[in-house]
Enzyme design. Structure first.
Site, PDB file in Angstrom:
ATOM      1  CD  GLU A   1      -1.089   6.387  -6.241  1.00 39.89           C
ATOM      2  OE1 GLU A   1      -2.181   6.036  -5.730  1.00 39.89           O
ATOM      3  OE2 GLU A   1      -0.176   6.922  -5.589  1.00 39.89           O
TER       4      GLU A   1
ATOM      5  CG  ASN B   1       3.377   7.060  -7.016  1.00 35.04           C
ATOM      6  OD1 ASN B   1       2.920   6.972  -8.142  1.00 35.04           O
ATOM      7  ND2 ASN B   1       2.677   6.785  -5.926  1.00 35.04           N
TER       8      ASN B   1
ATOM      9  CE  LYS C   1       1.090   9.967  -3.704  1.00 34.12           C
ATOM     10  NZ  LYS C   1       0.502   8.620  -3.528  1.00 34.12           N
TER      11      LYS C   1
ATOM     12  CD  GLU D   1       2.150   6.248  -1.950  1.00 35.64           C
ATOM     13  OE1 GLU D   1       2.709   7.023  -2.736  1.00 35.64           O
ATOM     14  OE2 GLU D   1       0.928   6.249  -1.746  1.00 35.64           O
TER      15      GLU D   1
ATOM     16  CB  CYS E   1      -3.010   9.188  -4.772  1.00 40.60           C
ATOM     17  SG  CYS E   1      -4.102   8.383  -3.557  1.00 40.60           S
TER      18      CYS E   1
ATOM     19  CG  ASN F   1      -3.873   2.667  -6.140  1.00 29.88           C
ATOM     20  OD1 ASN F   1      -4.184   1.533  -6.433  1.00 29.88           O
ATOM     21  ND2 ASN F   1      -3.211   3.459  -6.976  1.00 29.88           N
TER      22      ASN F   1
HETATM   23  N1  CDT Z   1      -1.987   6.314  -2.772  1.00 31.51           N
HETATM   24  C1  CDT Z   1      -2.243   7.266  -1.874  1.00 31.51           C
HETATM   25  O1  CDT Z   1      -1.610   8.303  -1.848  1.00 31.51           O
HETATM   26  N2  CDT Z   1      -3.215   7.008  -0.967  1.00 31.51           N
HETATM   27  C2  CDT Z   1      -3.509   7.883   0.127  1.00 31.51           C
HETATM   28  C3  CDT Z   1      -3.857   7.063   1.304  1.00 31.51           C
HETATM   29  C4  CDT Z   1      -3.515   7.737   2.513  1.00 31.51           C
HETATM   30  S1  CDT Z   1      -3.676   6.684   3.895  1.00 31.51           S
HETATM   31  C5  CDT Z   1      -2.087   6.559   4.448  1.00 31.51           C
HETATM   32  C6  CDT Z   1      -4.624   8.868  -0.145  1.00 31.51           C
HETATM   33  O2  CDT Z   1      -4.460  10.034   0.202  1.00 31.51           O
HETATM   34  O3  CDT Z   1      -5.657   8.494  -0.667  1.00 31.51           O
END
Ligand code: CDT
Length: 311
Positions: free
Chosen positions: A47, A107, A124, A143, A169, A194
């Protein structure tokens, strides 16, 4: 005819704020070359593969935000990656921040075939975090501030000899993501992520627990839809903020068949037999025979929880 697709997660180590697109693309090309040497047919990058994970930073100037976005794809910075992939006859997928010509921010991830053509685009859907600054948190996940929710649903594409889908993600934590693609016969889902190694609101939730939840989500999604799942991290410490690794490839029985060992640039390779999806799709998860949609109305009819009436 065999339908074995050799797939590589091209895990990315950290990308710092100061790193240029050109320097990042040079790293992706290095991984692509390694994948070509191992005769891979598809390489999956993370991502937001071209920049640091910028949604951790609170920004108020739109020009500063937009500097992390791509206005066209391919563009001057990424064209060398597309050209090298086409030269190697390797398909690929990667994520980036997309700014459309009418000013919308997504995204996004794309699927590129072996001729270097973009054959699929996904935006996304499940955006985590917040839209506003919260002084109580040591870092944020903004985000919802910088992107709007994806508007393309969860399509799948016939390409590279199979039926492929994408998500990004946080989408991997939602069973609906996999099931919507499962209902279109998906055989291999690719995703990048990420994920912070720590939970800013829950200090006792360490990296082990977060890794467990990551694996659980991928393995359940794969098994319950009888599909391969290929998940690629951007990880390591970005400007003081740790992201976990754990890139992995999960088979349609829900088993992890290959996994990253580092939190740096690393290839994770597995031979994915797309025909291995058939058994589960014809038996336990033969949707046409076993699903009972008359009982699933709440899944699409409501978002939040509605509790039963108090006694
Ligand atoms: N990038 C991304 O979607 N990361 C989320 C972090 C969530 S914490 C607010 C994940 O689900 O890994």
């Amino acid at each position: 005819m065999s339908r074995v697709l050799r797939v590589a997660c091209a895990q990315s180590g950290p990308i710092q704020k100061a790193d240029s697109r050109q320097a990042v693309v040079a790293r992706t090309i290095e991984l692509l070359d390694q994948a070509a040497a191992q005769k891979c047919g598809l390489v999956v990058f993370p991502e937001l593969a071209l920049t640091t994970f910028f949604p951790r930073w609170y920004m108020t100037e739109q020009a500063e935000v937009d500097a992390y976005f791509e206005r066209e794809m391919p563009n001057a910075a990424t064209r060398p990656l597309f050209e090298r992939a086409a030269l190697h006859r390797i398909g690929m997928s990667f994520g980036y921040a997309e700014l459309t010509s009418d000013g919308r921010h997504f995204n996004t991830s794309i699927l590129v075939d072996r001729g270097g053509r973009i054959v699929g685009k996904y935006r996304k859907v499940h955006l985590p975090g917040h839209a506003e600054f919260d002084p109580a948190r040591s870092f944020q996940h903004l985000e919802k501030r910088y992107f709007e929710p994806g508007d393309l649903g969860f399509p799948v594409w016939r390409t590279m000899g199979g039926i492929l889908g994408m998500c990004i993600c946080n989408d991997r934590r939602w069973p609906e993501t996999y099931r919507v693609m499962g209902l279109q016969g998906v055989e291999l889902i690719v995703l990048g992520y990420n994920t912070p190694s720590v939970n800013s609101q829950k200090p006792d939730e360490g990296p082990e627990q977060r890794m467990f939840q990551h694996r659980l989500s991928l393995q359940a999604g794969a098994y319950q839809n009888s599909t391969w799942v290929v998940a690629t991290a951007k990880c390591g410490v970005e400007d003081g903020h740790p992201l976990f690794g754990g890139s992995m490839i999960v088979n349609p029985d829900g088993e992890v068949v290959a996994q990253a060992k580092t939190e740096d640039d690393e290839l994770v390779v597995a031979d994915c037999d797309l025909d291995a999806t058939i058994f589960g799709k014809r038996t336990v998860f033969d949707f046409a025979r076993h699903r009972r949609v008359e009982h699933y109305g709440r899944i699409t009819g409501q978002t939040g929880t509605i509790l039963p009436p108090e006694e």
